[in-house]
Design a protein around this motif. Structure first.
Motif, PDB file in Angstrom:
ATOM      1  N   ALA A  24     -58.638  -5.053   0.619  1.00  0.00           N
ATOM      2  CA  ALA A  24     -58.232  -4.483   1.899  1.00  0.00           C
ATOM      3  C   ALA A  24     -59.358  -4.648   2.917  1.00  0.00           C
ATOM      4  CB  ALA A  24     -57.879  -3.010   1.722  1.00  0.00           C
ATOM      5  N   ASN A  75     -62.314  -4.027   5.670  1.00  0.00           N
ATOM      6  CA  ASN A  75     -63.463  -3.156   5.933  1.00  0.00           C
ATOM      7  C   ASN A  75     -64.140  -3.668   7.202  1.00  0.00           C
ATOM      8  OD1 ASN A  75     -64.867  -5.429   5.142  1.00  0.00           O
ATOM      9  ND2 ASN A  75     -66.070  -4.429   3.562  1.00  0.00           N
ATOM     10  N   ARG A 121     -63.592  -7.225   9.537  1.00  0.00           N
ATOM     11  CA  ARG A 121     -63.134  -7.135  10.924  1.00  0.00           C
ATOM     12  C   ARG A 121     -64.107  -7.808  11.881  1.00  0.00           C
ATOM     13  NH1 ARG A 121     -58.892  -3.586  11.053  1.00  0.00           N
ATOM     14  NH2 ARG A 121     -58.810  -2.016   9.399  1.00  0.00           N
ATOM     15  N   ASP A 136     -62.722   0.660   5.003  1.00  0.00           N
ATOM     16  CA  ASP A 136     -62.589   1.669   6.049  1.00  0.00           C
ATOM     17  C   ASP A 136     -61.332   2.486   5.769  1.00  0.00           C
ATOM     18  OD1 ASP A 136     -60.463   0.068   6.973  1.00  0.00           O
ATOM     19  OD2 ASP A 136     -61.694  -0.883   8.499  1.00  0.00           O
ATOM     20  N   ARG A 137     -61.132   3.515   6.569  1.00  0.00           N
ATOM     21  CA  ARG A 137     -60.020   4.426   6.291  1.00  0.00           C
ATOM     22  C   ARG A 137     -58.675   3.708   6.298  1.00  0.00           C
ATOM     23  NH1 ARG A 137     -58.611  10.009   9.683  1.00  0.00           N
ATOM     24  NH2 ARG A 137     -56.673  10.484   8.559  1.00  0.00           N
ATOM     25  N   SER A 138     -58.472   2.853   7.298  1.00  0.00           N
ATOM     26  CA  SER A 138     -57.216   2.127   7.397  1.00  0.00           C
ATOM     27  C   SER A 138     -56.995   1.225   6.193  1.00  0.00           C
ATOM     28  CB  SER A 138     -57.185   1.296   8.681  1.00  0.00           C
ATOM     29  OG  SER A 138     -56.040   0.480   8.736  1.00  0.00           O
ATOM     30  N   GLY A 139     -58.040   0.508   5.787  1.00  0.00           N
ATOM     31  CA  GLY A 139     -57.929  -0.378   4.635  1.00  0.00           C
ATOM     32  C   GLY A 139     -57.602   0.374   3.365  1.00  0.00           C
ATOM     33  N   ARG A 140     -58.278   1.512   3.169  1.00  0.00           N
ATOM     34  CA  ARG A 140     -58.013   2.313   1.969  1.00  0.00           C
ATOM     35  C   ARG A 140     -56.581   2.837   1.948  1.00  0.00           C
ATOM     36  NH1 ARG A 140     -61.554   5.577   2.838  1.00  0.00           N
ATOM     37  NH2 ARG A 140     -60.351   7.347   3.620  1.00  0.00           N
ATOM     38  N   GLU A 141     -56.104   3.308   3.093  1.00  0.00           N
ATOM     39  CA  GLU A 141     -54.733   3.834   3.154  1.00  0.00           C
ATOM     40  C   GLU A 141     -53.696   2.748   2.900  1.00  0.00           C
ATOM     41  OE1 GLU A 141     -54.575   5.700   6.969  1.00  0.00           O
ATOM     42  OE2 GLU A 141     -55.532   7.549   6.287  1.00  0.00           O
ATOM     43  N   LEU A 142     -53.937   1.540   3.420  1.00  0.00           N
ATOM     44  CA  LEU A 142     -53.010   0.442   3.184  1.00  0.00           C
ATOM     45  C   LEU A 142     -53.008   0.033   1.715  1.00  0.00           C
ATOM     46  CD1 LEU A 142     -53.677  -1.762   6.343  1.00  0.00           C
ATOM     47  CD2 LEU A 142     -51.549  -0.546   5.790  1.00  0.00           C
ATOM     48  N   THR A 147     -60.894  -1.480  -3.552  1.00  0.00           N
ATOM     49  CA  THR A 147     -59.484  -1.858  -3.478  1.00  0.00           C
ATOM     50  C   THR A 147     -58.806  -1.661  -4.825  1.00  0.00           C
ATOM     51  OG1 THR A 147     -59.903  -3.463  -1.708  1.00  0.00           O
ATOM     52  CG2 THR A 147     -57.884  -3.749  -2.992  1.00  0.00           C
ATOM     53  N   THR A 190     -47.242  -5.584  -0.059  1.00  0.00           N
ATOM     54  CA  THR A 190     -46.232  -4.615   0.357  1.00  0.00           C
ATOM     55  C   THR A 190     -44.819  -5.123   0.161  1.00  0.00           C
ATOM     56  OG1 THR A 190     -46.471  -5.463   2.598  1.00  0.00           O
ATOM     57  CG2 THR A 190     -47.708  -3.483   2.036  1.00  0.00           C
TER      58      THR A 190
END
Length: 202
Positions: free
Chosen positions: A11, A13, A17, A28-34, A59, A193
């Motif tokens: 994912a 980080n 980016r 990062d938070r977004s990557g972990r949540e995805l 990940t 996904t």
């Protein structure tokens, strides 16, 4: 016997980016949540591996993989003194070196691995999985850096090394290789996904 190897890219980080040379950092938070949201789309495998980077291990954890073994042979590209620096920064400071790196698969102006070395290391490990005891029943699922996925595809399809630069690997995508007797078939990356497709054999 056919061995199935599934390579999942990590994912996002901050380093990914910012287009840094393999600058390792936690998700990062977004990557972990995805990654956590994609856990239900991860196919089953008899063996779970991960490259040694923080983002690959993070990940693997976020995807809910159990009994993950860290595999040094699946480490990301060793870019020597460029590691952690931004591509535009290095390009401005060392244009000739970057040009050589991009055009010559044997060049390693950064002091790390050349592209030829990376593909050789990755491909050599993949080929050991085709040998006796190389893979357990159910196949292998490994979370690895995008550079390793690209190197695996180049090796598996016996592409010219220059093809490495023409391959894109999206975060949280799955690339599958099925092989035996020294050859591989490849199913190119799909988002984790998406629904799991049907069986893939060579």
């Amino acid at each position: 016997m056919t061995i199935r190897v599934m390579l999942a890219s990590p994912a996002m980080n901050a380093a990914l980016r910012e287009a840094r040379f393999d600058g390792d950092a936690p998700l990062d938070r977004s990557g972990r949540e995805l990654a956590e949201a994609a856990a239900g789309a991860v196919p089953e495998a008899g063996t779970h591996l991960s490259g040694p980077s923080t983002r690959c291990l993070g990940t693997a954890a976020a995807l809910g993989l159990a009994a993950v073994v860290t595999e040094p042979a699946l480490a990301g590209w060793d870019l020597g003194r460029w590691t952690g620096r931004r591509l535009d920064e290095v390009g401005a400071a060392e244009p000739a070196e970057v040009a050589a790196w991009l055009s010559d698969p044997s060049a390693a102006p950064h002091g790390g691995e050349s592209l030829r070395d990376l593909v050789g290391r990755t491909g050599g490990y993949l080929d050991t999985l085709q040998g006796p005891g190389g893979g357990s029943g159910g196949g292998v699922l490994a979370v690895v850096e995008p550079s390793v996925v690209r190197a695996a595809v180049v090796h598996g399809l016996r592409l010219p090394l220059e093809a490495f630069w023409r391959l894109d690997v999206a975060p949280l995508s799955l690339t599958e290789l099925a092989g035996r007797s020294g050859r591989w078939n490849v199913r190119l990356g799909r988002p984790l996904t998406s629904a799991t497709p049907g069986p893939f054999v060579d």
